[in-house]
Design an enzyme around this catalytic site. Structure first.
Site, PDB file in Angstrom:
ATOM      1  NE  ARG A 160       0.282 129.192 138.449  1.00 30.44           N
ATOM      2  CZ  ARG A 160       0.153 130.471 138.092  1.00 30.44           C
ATOM      3  NH1 ARG A 160       0.403 131.442 138.929  1.00 30.44           N
ATOM      4  NH2 ARG A 160      -0.219 130.794 136.877  1.00 30.44           N
ATOM      5  CG  HIS A 206      -3.437 131.941 141.135  1.00 25.95           C
ATOM      6  ND1 HIS A 206      -2.350 132.009 141.982  1.00 25.95           N
ATOM      7  CD2 HIS A 206      -4.503 132.345 141.861  1.00 25.95           C
ATOM      8  CE1 HIS A 206      -2.748 132.431 143.173  1.00 25.95           C
ATOM      9  NE2 HIS A 206      -4.050 132.642 143.126  1.00 25.95           N
ATOM     10  CE1 TYR A 224       0.048 133.655 134.500  1.00 21.08           C
ATOM     11  CE2 TYR A 224      -2.270 134.260 134.302  1.00 21.08           C
ATOM     12  CZ  TYR A 224      -1.274 133.483 134.867  1.00 21.08           C
ATOM     13  OH  TYR A 224      -1.603 132.541 135.796  1.00 21.08           O
TER      14      TYR A 224
END
Ligand code: TPP
Length: 372
Positions: free
Chosen positions: A267, A271, A280
């Site tokens: 990805r 998100h 992160y």
């Protein structure tokens, strides 16, 4: 009367996961020496795939921009996952069913659904925007893994009616930790429901890295435990993706029961627009995956074999820009909305609480109308 036949173990043995993800093209777009395992897609089909991937990426970019303009409440980008989504859509016939998640908008576009309709729910409408029956495409599912059960039920229903339609259900790596994932795979396996489960392992479930999700040799290996066809594939390799998805759909259509395909991808964006991925993960990792871009990879291959040229790419660019402009215009038109729709279409006999809430909203709307 039983419609259940004993599992044909020989058939799923033909579809056991490879030790490493199936790959037909290196990240530089050069054909790999290996792999006669699945039929190589024709160049014509790969040009069609490139077109879907290119237009899908332009759509994705435009949708992300619309979140910044306040025209979309939220958008989960699938930038980088084009090969997974377009190959999945291409492996289906119009009569087959698709069960997408919130991240699979490109697959919906490739299925011929109008971009403005695809974005209706993400713009805040209470419905999915398109007719699921007409498009044989379920609403995009936000509750993780629930769509896998729906797909299994729909496919089993088709099979019992004597139809040859199959279902394809998408899910992410995070969704494989849900109970629904296991229930869907086991039911589909035992009742030989014609479903292809495509897991797009994009490395993260929001901020949770894949290492905290599973320690299985691969997610595809989970299929072995259910006794179903299973394969893992380089999800950024368009040629391998289309070869495997075509073979998986065919295997399922032939009555061999379900198949799980794990696509290893990444990805590239956060998100959703509401997430900050820098909290992160390292930029170095994102750069590493950017170098494995599925569109660049397919373009290099198609140029090499002489299937596309500058004129083709220029025309495709024009088409993408025109579609993006149409999408912007379509999303700038206010949608008619009636707040009372929230109370319609759910219960034939609404509950007492819903009736009370409806009365409150009606009173508020009346007060607003009197004020204006
Ligand atoms: C049943 C359920 N639990 C939790 C959530 C909250 N949630 C939304 S997206 C997400 C991560 C899903 O990750 P993954 O399945 O890998 O799919 P991806 O978003 O990466 O495509 C979570 C936990 C949810 N939508 N549904």
């Amino acid at each position: 009367m039983s419609t259940v036949t004993a599992p044909d173990t020989a058939s799923y043995r033909k579809f056991l996961p490879a030790d490493s993800p199936v790959q037909y093209l290196t990240p530089d777009g050069v054909p790999t020496a290996s792999e006669a395992r699945y039929a190589h897609p024709s160049d014509d089909r790969l040009v069609e795939m490139f077109r879907g991937m290119y237009l899908g990426r332009r759509f994705d970019l435009q949708a992300t921009a619309l979140t910044k303009q306040g025209r979309l409440a939220v958008y989960p980008s699938s930038h980088g996952q084009e090969a997974c989504q377009i190959s999945a859509a291409m492996s289906l016939r119009p009569r087959d069913w698709m069960f997408p998640t919130y991240r699979d908008s490109m697959a919906l576009a490739a299925r011929g659904i109008e971009p403005v309709e695809i974005l209706a729910m993400l713009a805040g409408d209470w419905h999915c925007g398109y007719d699921p029956t007409a498009h044989r495409t379920a609403p995009q599912s936000t509750p993780l893994a629930t769509q896998l059960l729906h797909a299994t039920g729909a496919a089993y229903g088709e099979h019992r009616r004597g139809s040859d339609a199959i279902a394809l259900a998408f899910c992410g790596d995070g969704a494989t930790s849900e109970g629904d994932f296991h229930e869907a795979l086991n039911f589909a396996a035992v009742f030989r429901a014609p479903v292809v489960f495509l897991v797009q392992n994009n490395g993260f479930a929001i901020s949770v890295p894949f290492s905290r999700q599973s320690v299985a040799p691969s997610l595809a290996h989970k299929g072995v435990g259910y006794g179903i066809g299973s394969e893992q594939v380089d999800g950024n390799d368009p040629v391998a993706m289309l070869a495997v998805m075509d073979a998986a759909a065919e295997f399922v259509r032939e009555g061999n029961g379900p198949v799980i395909v794990e696509a290893h991808t990444y990805r590239l964006e956060a998100h959703t627009n509401a997430d900050d991925a820098t909290r992160y993960r390292d930029d170095a990792e994102v750069q590493e995956w950017t170098a494995k871009d599925p569109l660049d990879r397919l373009e290099k291959y198609l140029r090499e074999v002489g299937a596309v040229d500058d004129a083709f790419l220029d025309a495709l660019h024009e088409e993408g820009e025109q579609r993006a402009a149409d999408l912007r215009a379509g999303m700038n038109v206010d949608r008619p909305s009636d707040p009372l729709d929230l109370f319609r279409y759910v219960f034939a006999n609404p509950t007492t609480q819903l009736r009370e809430q409806q009365a409150l909203v009606e009173a508020e709307l009346r007060a607003d109308a009197e004020e204006n």
